[in-house]
Design a protein around this motif. Structure first.
Motif, PDB file in Angstrom:
ATOM      1  N   PHE A  43      18.994  71.549  13.312  1.00  0.00           N
ATOM      2  CA  PHE A  43      17.563  71.822  13.248  1.00  0.00           C
ATOM      3  C   PHE A  43      16.816  70.743  14.035  1.00  0.00           C
ATOM      4  CE2 PHE A  43      17.861  74.147   8.945  1.00  0.00           C
ATOM      5  CZ  PHE A  43      17.709  75.383   9.551  1.00  0.00           C
ATOM      6  N   SER A  44      15.782  71.172  14.740  1.00  0.00           N
ATOM      7  CA  SER A  44      14.838  70.248  15.355  1.00  0.00           C
ATOM      8  C   SER A  44      13.472  70.520  14.733  1.00  0.00           C
ATOM      9  CB  SER A  44      14.793  70.453  16.871  1.00  0.00           C
ATOM     10  OG  SER A  44      13.855  69.574  17.454  1.00  0.00           O
ATOM     11  N   PHE A  45      12.899  69.512  14.078  1.00  0.00           N
ATOM     12  CA  PHE A  45      11.626  69.661  13.379  1.00  0.00           C
ATOM     13  C   PHE A  45      10.455  69.231  14.259  1.00  0.00           C
ATOM     14  CE2 PHE A  45      14.621  69.514   9.933  1.00  0.00           C
ATOM     15  CZ  PHE A  45      14.071  70.270   8.917  1.00  0.00           C
ATOM     16  N   ASN A  46       9.301  69.824  13.987  1.00  0.00           N
ATOM     17  CA  ASN A  46       8.061  69.427  14.643  1.00  0.00           C
ATOM     18  C   ASN A  46       7.256  68.525  13.716  1.00  0.00           C
ATOM     19  OD1 ASN A  46       8.326  70.946  17.080  1.00  0.00           O
ATOM     20  ND2 ASN A  46       7.828  72.794  15.920  1.00  0.00           N
TER      21      ASN A  46
ATOM     22  N   ILE B  76       4.862  61.020  19.536  1.00  0.00           N
ATOM     23  CA  ILE B  76       5.183  62.058  18.557  1.00  0.00           C
ATOM     24  C   ILE B  76       6.583  61.796  18.006  1.00  0.00           C
ATOM     25  CG2 ILE B  76       5.517  64.535  18.172  1.00  0.00           C
ATOM     26  CD1 ILE B  76       3.629  65.017  20.549  1.00  0.00           C
ATOM     27  N   PRO B  77       6.708  61.587  16.687  1.00  0.00           N
ATOM     28  CA  PRO B  77       8.040  61.378  16.121  1.00  0.00           C
ATOM     29  C   PRO B  77       8.828  62.690  16.068  1.00  0.00           C
ATOM     30  CG  PRO B  77       6.401  61.415  14.372  1.00  0.00           C
ATOM     31  CD  PRO B  77       5.642  61.493  15.671  1.00  0.00           C
ATOM     32  N   ARG B  78      10.124  62.576  16.204  1.00  0.00           N
ATOM     33  CA  ARG B  78      10.993  63.754  16.139  1.00  0.00           C
ATOM     34  C   ARG B  78      12.108  63.525  15.126  1.00  0.00           C
ATOM     35  NH1 ARG B  78      12.018  66.268  22.209  1.00  0.00           N
ATOM     36  NH2 ARG B  78      10.212  67.648  22.189  1.00  0.00           N
ATOM     37  N   TRP B  79      12.523  64.654  14.522  1.00  0.00           N
ATOM     38  CA  TRP B  79      13.574  64.604  13.504  1.00  0.00           C
ATOM     39  C   TRP B  79      14.543  65.754  13.766  1.00  0.00           C
ATOM     40  CZ3 TRP B  79      13.317  61.505   8.812  1.00  0.00           C
ATOM     41  CH2 TRP B  79      14.372  61.760   7.907  1.00  0.00           C
ATOM     42  N   ASP B  80      15.805  65.428  13.997  1.00  0.00           N
ATOM     43  CA  ASP B  80      16.870  66.417  14.162  1.00  0.00           C
ATOM     44  C   ASP B  80      17.968  66.124  13.156  1.00  0.00           C
ATOM     45  OD1 ASP B  80      15.348  66.960  16.453  1.00  0.00           O
ATOM     46  OD2 ASP B  80      17.116  67.568  17.598  1.00  0.00           O
ATOM     47  N   CYS B  81      18.609  67.193  12.665  1.00  0.00           N
ATOM     48  CA  CYS B  81      19.729  67.005  11.749  1.00  0.00           C
ATOM     49  C   CYS B  81      20.572  68.271  11.699  1.00  0.00           C
ATOM     50  CB  CYS B  81      19.239  66.629  10.350  1.00  0.00           C
ATOM     51  SG  CYS B  81      18.330  67.942   9.495  1.00  0.00           S
ATOM     52  N   ASP B  82      21.789  68.149  11.162  1.00  0.00           N
ATOM     53  CA  ASP B  82      22.637  69.317  10.972  1.00  0.00           C
ATOM     54  C   ASP B  82      22.000  70.259   9.955  1.00  0.00           C
ATOM     55  OD1 ASP B  82      24.452  68.188  12.712  1.00  0.00           O
ATOM     56  OD2 ASP B  82      25.744  67.388  11.130  1.00  0.00           O
ATOM     57  N   ILE B  83      22.185  71.566  10.132  1.00  0.00           N
ATOM     58  CA  ILE B  83      21.531  72.521   9.241  1.00  0.00           C
ATOM     59  C   ILE B  83      22.076  72.445   7.819  1.00  0.00           C
ATOM     60  CG2 ILE B  83      20.982  74.104  11.130  1.00  0.00           C
ATOM     61  CD1 ILE B  83      23.252  75.907  10.109  1.00  0.00           C
ATOM     62  N   GLY B  84      23.242  71.846   7.641  1.00  0.00           N
ATOM     63  CA  GLY B  84      23.808  71.721   6.305  1.00  0.00           C
ATOM     64  C   GLY B  84      23.463  70.420   5.600  1.00  0.00           C
ATOM     65  N   ASN B  85      22.710  69.561   6.257  1.00  0.00           N
ATOM     66  CA  ASN B  85      22.357  68.263   5.682  1.00  0.00           C
ATOM     67  C   ASN B  85      21.096  68.417   4.826  1.00  0.00           C
ATOM     68  OD1 ASN B  85      21.745  65.587   5.099  1.00  0.00           O
ATOM     69  ND2 ASN B  85      22.311  64.856   7.140  1.00  0.00           N
ATOM     70  N   LYS B  86      21.294  68.840   3.593  1.00  0.00           N
ATOM     71  CA  LYS B  86      20.171  69.168   2.716  1.00  0.00           C
ATOM     72  C   LYS B  86      19.292  67.967   2.405  1.00  0.00           C
ATOM     73  CE  LYS B  86      22.515  73.092   0.531  1.00  0.00           C
ATOM     74  NZ  LYS B  86      23.015  73.685  -0.747  1.00  0.00           N
ATOM     75  N   SER B  87      19.890  66.804   2.230  1.00  0.00           N
ATOM     76  CA  SER B  87      19.088  65.619   1.900  1.00  0.00           C
ATOM     77  C   SER B  87      18.208  65.220   3.084  1.00  0.00           C
ATOM     78  CB  SER B  87      19.994  64.454   1.495  1.00  0.00           C
ATOM     79  OG  SER B  87      20.896  64.120   2.543  1.00  0.00           O
ATOM     80  N   SER B  88      18.729  65.352   4.301  1.00  0.00           N
ATOM     81  CA  SER B  88      17.942  65.029   5.490  1.00  0.00           C
ATOM     82  C   SER B  88      16.800  66.026   5.671  1.00  0.00           C
ATOM     83  CB  SER B  88      18.836  65.023   6.738  1.00  0.00           C
ATOM     84  OG  SER B  88      18.101  64.657   7.881  1.00  0.00           O
ATOM     85  N   ILE B  89      17.082  67.301   5.434  1.00  0.00           N
ATOM     86  CA  ILE B  89      16.054  68.338   5.543  1.00  0.00           C
ATOM     87  C   ILE B  89      14.943  68.107   4.517  1.00  0.00           C
ATOM     88  CG2 ILE B  89      15.604  70.810   5.243  1.00  0.00           C
ATOM     89  CD1 ILE B  89      18.472  71.277   6.329  1.00  0.00           C
ATOM     90  N   LYS B  90      15.324  67.768   3.301  1.00  0.00           N
ATOM     91  CA  LYS B  90      14.337  67.516   2.247  1.00  0.00           C
ATOM     92  C   LYS B  90      13.452  66.329   2.604  1.00  0.00           C
ATOM     93  CE  LYS B  90      13.931  66.460  -2.700  1.00  0.00           C
ATOM     94  NZ  LYS B  90      14.684  66.209  -3.961  1.00  0.00           N
ATOM     95  N   LEU B  91      14.074  65.250   3.093  1.00  0.00           N
ATOM     96  CA  LEU B  91      13.309  64.062   3.455  1.00  0.00           C
ATOM     97  C   LEU B  91      12.375  64.371   4.624  1.00  0.00           C
ATOM     98  CD1 LEU B  91      12.631  61.096   3.193  1.00  0.00           C
ATOM     99  CD2 LEU B  91      14.671  60.569   4.579  1.00  0.00           C
ATOM    100  N   ALA B  92      12.867  65.121   5.607  1.00  0.00           N
ATOM    101  CA  ALA B  92      12.026  65.483   6.758  1.00  0.00           C
ATOM    102  C   ALA B  92      10.770  66.209   6.304  1.00  0.00           C
ATOM    103  CB  ALA B  92      12.830  66.348   7.735  1.00  0.00           C
ATOM    104  N   ARG B  93      10.948  67.168   5.417  1.00  0.00           N
ATOM    105  CA  ARG B  93       9.796  67.952   4.944  1.00  0.00           C
ATOM    106  C   ARG B  93       8.850  67.096   4.116  1.00  0.00           C
ATOM    107  NH1 ARG B  93      13.512  73.306   3.948  1.00  0.00           N
ATOM    108  NH2 ARG B  93      13.000  74.328   5.933  1.00  0.00           N
TER     109      ARG B  93
END
Length: 257
Positions: free
Chosen positions: A114-117, A226-243
């Motif tokens: 995933f690449s987040f905005n 602009i900060p960017r955040w990328d992570c594996d789609i299965g990395n739930k803890s990283s996705i939660k922190l990003a959001r």
């Protein structure tokens, strides 16, 4: 496939300007000449380009139907593998996914990320740390004492520590003088900086990653980055922190390793 001169990098960047949101940060790092890298093209018109870092991270974009270019891409992969050098290939769309899988067969493994905005322009409130903790900007002294983002890390992604200090930045949390949590720019360009975060295993679960990420994001906003955040789609803890930090609208893409 030809190798472009650094003088042509800006022309390539302008040609990709309308697709900047799908460009990995390392691509912009190379094109802005923040780090050393190579740009390969199908011809002087650059309808298809392959952009790579010295450490072996590549991104391909453009016309997928140039068979000669695709053969050269596979040859480059083969040459690096014979030398035990890294070859990580970022794909720009599903068409390239198909081309890579067809040409590379079982030589590579496909992974989804995933690449987040980040759309907020308002700085976040700093969070209070206990008195035995402190936040400092990463310098040569601190990175020597890091277990994760040490000198080897910066040499791999930035070429040299001094180049990181010149074109990148990062922050860390100290506990009684020990580096326990860090957030640093794995890649940066004129307009973007991609975050990499690590917290010592003994200090996880205390919210330190969120605190140090906030310091990093605020630095970005103060400097019109602009900060960017990328992570594996299965990395739930990283996705939660990003959001939780304000990153939104993740876009899925493929890499091949």
């Amino acid at each position: 496939m030809i190798i472009l001169n650094e003088n042509d990098f800006e022309k390539v960047r302008i040609g990709l300007e309308d697709r900047v949101k799908i460009l990995p940060t390392f691509v912009l790092s190379v094109l802005n000449q923040y780090i050393c890298g190579t740009v390969y093209a199908d011809s002087s018109t650059s309808r298809t380009v392959l952009i790579g870092t010295e450490s072996g991270v590549f991104f391909v974009i453009g016309n997928e139907d140039n068979h000669h270019f695709n053969d050269c891409l596979f040859d480059l992969y083969s040459q690096r593998k014979k030398k035990n050098l890294r070859f990580t290939l970022f794909s720009s769309n599903e068409n390239w996914d198909c081309i890579i899988k067809d040409r590379f067969k079982n030589n590579v493994k496909q992974m989804s990320r995933f690449s987040f905005n980040y759309e907020s322009k308002k700085q976040m409130a700093d969070k209070v740390l206990a008195k035995e903790y402190s936040i400092r900007r990463i310098d040569e002294e601190l990175l020597v004492n890091s277990t994760e983002f040490n000198e080897d890390y910066y040499k791999e992604y930035w070429g040299t520590v001094s180049n990181f200090r010149k074109n990148g930045f990062g922050y860390c949390i100290l506990h009684n003088g020990k580096v326990v949590s860090e957030c640093t720019s794995i890649f940066s360009s004129h307009d973007y900086s991609e975050m990499d975060i690590a917290t010592h295993k003994e200090y996880r679960g205390q919210g330190l990653a969120s605190i140090i990420a906030t310091a990093f994001i605020n630095h970005c906003l103060e400097n019109h980055i602009i900060p960017r955040w990328d992570c594996d789609i299965g990395n739930k803890s990283s996705i939660k922190l990003a959001r939780n930090l304000g990153f939104v609208n993740p876009v899925q893409y493929s890499i091949f390793i």
